[in-house]
Design an enzyme around this catalytic site. Structure first.
Site, PDB file in Angstrom:
ATOM      1  N   TYR A  69      -7.552  14.807 -43.311  1.00  0.00           N
ATOM      2  CA  TYR A  69      -6.294  14.991 -42.577  1.00  0.00           C
ATOM      3  C   TYR A  69      -6.361  16.225 -41.664  1.00  0.00           C
ATOM      4  O   TYR A  69      -5.907  16.178 -40.519  1.00  0.00           O
ATOM      5  CB  TYR A  69      -5.124  15.130 -43.564  1.00  0.00           C
ATOM      6  CG  TYR A  69      -4.968  13.949 -44.508  1.00  0.00           C
ATOM      7  CD1 TYR A  69      -5.239  12.644 -44.083  1.00  0.00           C
ATOM      8  CD2 TYR A  69      -4.560  14.133 -45.824  1.00  0.00           C
ATOM      9  CE1 TYR A  69      -5.104  11.570 -44.957  1.00  0.00           C
ATOM     10  CE2 TYR A  69      -4.423  13.053 -46.696  1.00  0.00           C
ATOM     11  CZ  TYR A  69      -4.698  11.780 -46.251  1.00  0.00           C
ATOM     12  OH  TYR A  69      -4.567  10.715 -47.105  1.00  0.00           O
ATOM     13  N   GLU A 109       1.816  13.376 -47.963  1.00  0.00           N
ATOM     14  CA  GLU A 109       1.602  14.357 -49.026  1.00  0.00           C
ATOM     15  C   GLU A 109       0.312  14.001 -49.738  1.00  0.00           C
ATOM     16  O   GLU A 109      -0.050  12.826 -49.835  1.00  0.00           O
ATOM     17  CB  GLU A 109       2.790  14.394 -49.992  1.00  0.00           C
ATOM     18  CG  GLU A 109       3.079  13.094 -50.654  1.00  0.00           C
ATOM     19  CD  GLU A 109       4.515  13.021 -51.167  1.00  0.00           C
ATOM     20  OE1 GLU A 109       5.390  13.722 -50.655  1.00  0.00           O
ATOM     21  OE2 GLU A 109       4.732  12.218 -52.090  1.00  0.00           O
TER      22      GLU A 109
END
Ligand SMILES: CC(C)(COP(=O)(O)OP(=O)(O)OC[C@H]1O[C@@H](n2cnc3c(N)ncnc32)[C@H](O)[C@@H]1OP(=O)(O)O)[C@@H](O)C(=O)NCCC(=O)NCCS
Length: 169
Positions: free
Chosen positions: A126, A114
């Site tokens: 990411y 997260e």
């Protein structure tokens, strides 16, 4: 692990973390995040069998760190941090690739993380590595307030590499 892809950083190498990395990793996390873990807690975390952790060292100094907690075939990425003056040289990408390889060795098929919605650097990192958004936790972070973006990556080679073999063998 080799570090050919880190720009202008021939001295920088990636290592799997052990207990000796605890104080350096704790100091880096304190500098990068709004929290302060003791070296003793970090040593406990790094020596846990469910921990996968790698660091980037410039000589003896830890300048990057990434860690995940592994449970069965899933891993949750807990921390990714690169020392401020070493950023934008490819260290974060190499740490994430090395962590993924280590997780794979530990039997992991799915990676989860997260990230703050406002953290454009981490989100770009990411996404570029194949993580996909699968949800949002509204108001999850405080100080400053922010939503958490939930991301995941399937690294189960058997499910991806052979998925198109519709003719069978
Ligand atoms: C996120 C972080 C780990 C990236 O580390 P890094 O070593 O600078 O990243 P890299 O040099 O490997 O960059 C890889 C890619 O990430 C993206 N990226 C990294 N920094 C970026 C920035 N400031 N802005 C936009 N994209 C960025 C780019 O896509 C980049 O690829 P490119 O250089 O080919 O454009 C680093 O900024 C950091 O430590 N931030 C503070 C801690 C943090 O927020 N961690 C993530 C918590 S979820």
């Amino acid at each position: 692990m080799s570090m050919d892809k880190i720009k202008g950083s021939e001295k920088i190498k990636i290592f799997r973390c052990d207990e000796s990395c605890a104080s350096g990793a704790a100091a880096l996390c304190a500098a990068c995040f709004n929290r302060n873990e003791s070296a003793a807690y970090m040593a406990y975390f790094l020596t846990n069998k469910q921990t996968a952790a790698v660091c980037a060292k410039d000589g003896d100094t830890i300048v990057g760190y990434a860690a995940a907690r592994v449970v069965a075939d899933e891993a949750e990425i807990m921390d990714v941090a690169v020392s401020h003056k070493f950023r934008r040289r490819g260290i974060g990408r190499e740490l994430m690739s090395s962590l993924e390889a280590l997780c794979r060795e530990m039997g992991v098929a799915k990676l989860y993380l997260e990230v703050r919605s406002q953290n454009s650097a981490a989100r770009a990192l990411y996404s570029s590595l194949g993580y996909e958004v699968y949800g949002t936790r509204h108001g999850y972070y405080i100080d400053p307030a922010d939503d958490a973006v939930l991301m995941k990556k399937n690294i189960n080679i058997l499910n991806t590499a052979f998925a198109d073999n519709s003719n069978g063998c």
